[in-house]
Scaffold this motif. Structure first.
Motif, PDB file in Angstrom:
ATOM      1  N   ILE A  85       0.849  -1.355  -0.069  1.00 26.01           N
ATOM      2  CA  ILE A  85       0.211   0.199   0.031  1.00 26.01           C
ATOM      3  C   ILE A  85       0.830   1.187   0.064  1.00 26.01           C
ATOM      4  CG2 ILE A  85      -1.627   1.347   1.361  1.00 26.01           C
ATOM      5  CD1 ILE A  85      -2.909  -1.411   2.141  1.00 26.01           C
ATOM      6  N   LYS A  86       2.035   1.342   0.732  1.00 22.04           N
ATOM      7  CA  LYS A  86       2.811   2.458   1.004  1.00 22.04           C
ATOM      8  C   LYS A  86       3.499   2.706  -0.575  1.00 22.04           C
ATOM      9  CE  LYS A  86       3.749   2.204   5.581  1.00 22.04           C
ATOM     10  NZ  LYS A  86       4.810   1.783   6.889  1.00 22.04           N
ATOM     11  N   LEU A  87       3.873   1.583  -1.169  1.00 20.67           N
ATOM     12  CA  LEU A  87       4.438   1.596  -2.396  1.00 20.67           C
ATOM     13  C   LEU A  87       3.398   2.105  -3.627  1.00 20.67           C
ATOM     14  CD1 LEU A  87       6.269  -1.668  -3.064  1.00 20.67           C
ATOM     15  CD2 LEU A  87       7.454   0.614  -2.666  1.00 20.67           C
ATOM     16  N   LYS A  88       2.309   1.718  -3.407  1.00 20.11           N
ATOM     17  CA  LYS A  88       1.075   2.353  -4.030  1.00 20.11           C
ATOM     18  C   LYS A  88       0.917   3.783  -4.041  1.00 20.11           C
ATOM     19  CE  LYS A  88      -2.765   2.421  -6.754  1.00 20.11           C
ATOM     20  NZ  LYS A  88      -2.606   3.491  -7.618  1.00 20.11           N
ATOM     21  N   VAL A  89       1.118   4.227  -2.929  1.00 17.58           N
ATOM     22  CA  VAL A  89       0.807   5.756  -2.488  1.00 17.58           C
ATOM     23  C   VAL A  89       1.967   6.585  -3.119  1.00 17.58           C
ATOM     24  CG1 VAL A  89       0.664   7.368  -0.556  1.00 17.58           C
ATOM     25  CG2 VAL A  89      -0.576   5.280  -0.509  1.00 17.58           C
ATOM     26  N   ALA A  90       3.209   6.059  -2.779  1.00 15.94           N
ATOM     27  CA  ALA A  90       4.470   6.659  -3.306  1.00 15.94           C
ATOM     28  C   ALA A  90       4.358   6.725  -4.769  1.00 15.94           C
ATOM     29  CB  ALA A  90       5.877   5.899  -3.086  1.00 15.94           C
ATOM     30  N   ASP A  91       4.081   5.724  -5.549  1.00 19.38           N
ATOM     31  CA  ASP A  91       3.844   5.557  -7.059  1.00 19.38           C
ATOM     32  C   ASP A  91       2.803   6.688  -7.325  1.00 19.38           C
ATOM     33  OD1 ASP A  91       5.548   3.707  -7.460  1.00 19.38           O
ATOM     34  OD2 ASP A  91       4.302   2.135  -7.649  1.00 19.38           O
ATOM     35  N   ASP A  92       1.765   6.783  -6.684  1.00 18.48           N
ATOM     36  CA  ASP A  92       0.547   7.695  -7.124  1.00 18.48           C
ATOM     37  C   ASP A  92       1.181   9.219  -7.123  1.00 18.48           C
ATOM     38  OD1 ASP A  92      -1.018   5.631  -7.541  1.00 18.48           O
ATOM     39  OD2 ASP A  92      -2.380   5.952  -5.738  1.00 18.48           O
TER      40      ASP A  92
END
Length: 97
Positions: A85-92
């Motif tokens: 989830i943290k990776l997804k937030v960073a990518d976004d």
């Protein structure tokens, strides 16, 4: 429980169970009922079309595996999910820049 043990408990061939699990073979209702009972799965997930449409096949498989995961390993699984989830937030956030 191994696939072989589960198949024996249900009264089916392990190859048939593998086909259900990996190839999308649709089992008979009695086999489904046995699998639900033995694996302690929520029956409504398999008999309510509205619920089935909500999740992708991968989410359904993951959910099933999560149900089989021993309680003591759930913190590890939860940590991996939190990391994803943290990776997804960073990518976004990168895409927004």
């Amino acid at each position: 429980m191994s696939r072989r043990e589960l198949a024996e408990n249900v009264g089916i061939d392990p190859r048939y169970l593998a086909n259900i699990e990996l190839c999308g073979t649709i089992p008979s209702v009695p086999v489904v009922m046995q699998l639900i009972r033995i694996c302690k799965l929520p029956a409504e997930r398999y008999f309510n079309p509205e619920l089935l449409r909500e999740d992708s096949e991968q989410r359904q498989r993951t959910s099933h595996k999560l149900q089989l995961c021993p309680e003591k390993y759930l913190p590890i699984v939860e940590g991996v999910i939190d990391g994803a989830i943290k990776l997804k937030v960073a990518d976004d956030e990168k895409e927004d820049v």
